[in-house]
Design a protein around this motif. Structure first.
Motif: not given
Length: 212
Positions: A125-141, A158-170
């Motif tokens: 994402a470019p700098a300056g955004l006020d809100w970033i919502c990420v929705s991972p899709k399947s095997t996409a990096p 291919d995208a189970l919750p435990e794969k993302f639980e340690d990421l830095a989201f609010d």
């Protein structure tokens, strides 16, 4: 650059942490995980998309040659009689980060808009955004690994919750996959949130109550 836009419209956000908030939706044309054509769905990285993002023929859509021209189009959708509540634009798609850039973000800020994005996370994402919502899709990096909200369509094998639980989201949301198995997927998402309280349930309330 020229911005290709499918549609621009004013509504209420229906999903996730910002559900219920008035916003102008700016839907960019194009995606990097699916052509948008039904003939290509089965072979796409993301096979469950329910959005039309092909072309520029939707309400308010078109090709905008400058950031200021696009901001003017978005601004025209915000209630003119409103004197309270910060104007909010949600940049979505398709994949908005194929087009959303710093000059456009700055132009929105200059007109008093808060700027959010809904992205599949495959592009930084470019700098300056006020809100970033990420929705991972399947095997996409997953390139964008920080943000305001991670909203995972559930269940994707291919995208189970435990794969993302340690990421830095609010916020961490599970959104049941729509379609023929929606009832079963909703029950599964509810149970997962009950047993993993890091996650919250996101429902597509705009579909439930009939908001366009």
């Amino acid at each position: 650059m020229t911005y290709a836009v499918k549609e621009i419209y004013y509504t209420l956000q229906g999903e996730g942490a910002q559900a219920g908030r008035p916003a102008v939706f700016l839907r960019f044309a194009g995606c990097n995980l699916w052509s948008g054509l039904e003939r290509d769905r089965e072979s796409a990285v993301c096979t469950f998309c329910d959005t039309d993002f092909i072309g520029t023929n939707g309400p308010g859509g078109g090709k905008f040659k400058t950031a200021s021209a696009l901001v003017d189009a978005v601004k025209s959708e915000w209630p003119k009689e409103s004197t309270r509540g910060q104007p909010y634009v949600i940049c979505t798609g398709g994949e908005p980060l194929l087009q959303l850039d710093k000059p456009l973000i700055d132009a929105f800020h200059a007109e008093g808009f808060e700027v959010g994005v809904e992205t599949n996370g495959t592009i930084e994402a470019p700098a300056g955004l006020d809100w970033i919502c990420v929705s991972p899709k399947s095997t996409a990096p997953l390139v964008q690994r920080t943000g305001s909200e991670l909203k995972l369509v559930y269940r994707q094998k291919d995208a189970l919750p435990e794969k993302f639980e340690d990421l830095a989201f609010d916020f961490f949301y599970l959104q049941p996959m729509d379609g023929a198995s929606r009832v079963a997927e909703t029950a599964a998402a509810i149970e997962y949130c009950r047993t993993h309280p890091q996650w919250r349930l996101s429902l597509q309330t705009h579909k439930l109550v009939g908001i366009p």
